[in-house]
Design a protein around this motif. Structure first.
Motif, short mmCIF file in Angstrom:
data_model
loop_
_atom_site.label_atom_id
_atom_site.label_comp_id
_atom_site.label_asym_id
_atom_site.label_seq_id
_atom_site.Cartn_x
_atom_site.Cartn_y
_atom_site.Cartn_z
N THR A 194 80.53 -31.69 38.39
CA THR A 194 80.86 -31.61 36.96
C THR A 194 80.15 -30.46 36.25
O THR A 194 80.47 -30.15 35.12
CB THR A 194 80.47 -32.92 36.25
N PHE A 195 79.18 -29.86 36.91
CA PHE A 195 78.34 -28.81 36.33
C PHE A 195 77.65 -29.27 35.06
O PHE A 195 77.49 -28.52 34.10
CB PHE A 195 79.15 -27.52 36.09
N ARG A 196 77.21 -30.52 35.07
CA ARG A 196 76.46 -31.11 33.96
C ARG A 196 75.05 -31.42 34.43
O ARG A 196 74.82 -31.87 35.55
CB ARG A 196 77.12 -32.42 33.48
N TRP A 197 74.10 -31.16 33.54
CA TRP A 197 72.70 -31.47 33.80
C TRP A 197 72.37 -32.85 33.27
O TRP A 197 72.83 -33.24 32.20
CB TRP A 197 71.78 -30.46 33.11
N THR A 198 71.56 -33.61 34.02
CA THR A 198 71.06 -34.89 33.54
C THR A 198 69.55 -34.94 33.78
O THR A 198 69.05 -34.34 34.74
CB THR A 198 71.71 -36.10 34.26
N LYS A 199 68.87 -35.63 32.90
CA LYS A 199 67.42 -35.79 33.06
C LYS A 199 67.16 -36.81 34.16
O LYS A 199 67.72 -37.89 34.16
CB LYS A 199 66.80 -36.25 31.74
N HIS A 200 66.30 -36.43 35.10
CA HIS A 200 65.97 -37.28 36.23
C HIS A 200 64.81 -38.20 35.84
O HIS A 200 63.83 -37.72 35.26
CB HIS A 200 65.59 -36.42 37.42
#
Length: 134
Positions: free
Chosen positions: A10-16
């Motif tokens: 999706t080329f989306r960043w999420t906080k891990h």
């Protein structure tokens, strides 16, 4: 220090998420926010080294364990490089190789190459004239 993951579909960043569970003897280790650092992935761990904030550069190795979601600062031995920022790093076999960067202590740009053996946590200075790393 926040950890973000890029979803390559999706080329989306999420906080891990970072765990607050104790992890070995370094359960209170959390690297400060920085820029100019490098990171390599070895196994299920992400190693970051160097970089700086607005006050100083850093020469401490930090490790993010992607299984336990915890930070540690593994103790290293050997010929530890001076703190720096703006260097490059790559992984070769089980070595984190770093090159160059700006050394605040010497007020100069380094032309040195160092290798961190990630199995032994031991730094070596590599002469650019051809010292071989196994």
């Amino acid at each position: 220090m926040d950890v973000h993951v890029l979803n390559t579909t999706t080329f989306r960043w999420t906080k891990h998420p970072v765990s607050d569970l104790p992890y070995f003897e370094n359960d209170d280790i959390l690297p400060y926010k920085r820029y100019g650092h490098t990171a390599v992935v070895y196994g299920d761990k992400v190693y970051i080294w160097g970089g700086r904030n607005d006050i100083a550069s850093d020469g401490v190795l930090f490790c993010f364990d992607t299984t336990w979601h915890c930070w540690t600062a593994p103790k290293t031995t050997g010929n530890i490089p001076l703190p720096r920022d703006g260097h490059t790093a790559c992984l070769w076999k089980h070595y984190m190789i770093i090159f160059g960067g700006y050394e605040e202590e010497t007020d100069s740009f380094a032309e040195s190459v160092y290798a961190l053996d990630l199995k032994k946590m031991d730094w070596s200075y590599i002469r650019t004239e051809g010292k071989k790393v196994d």
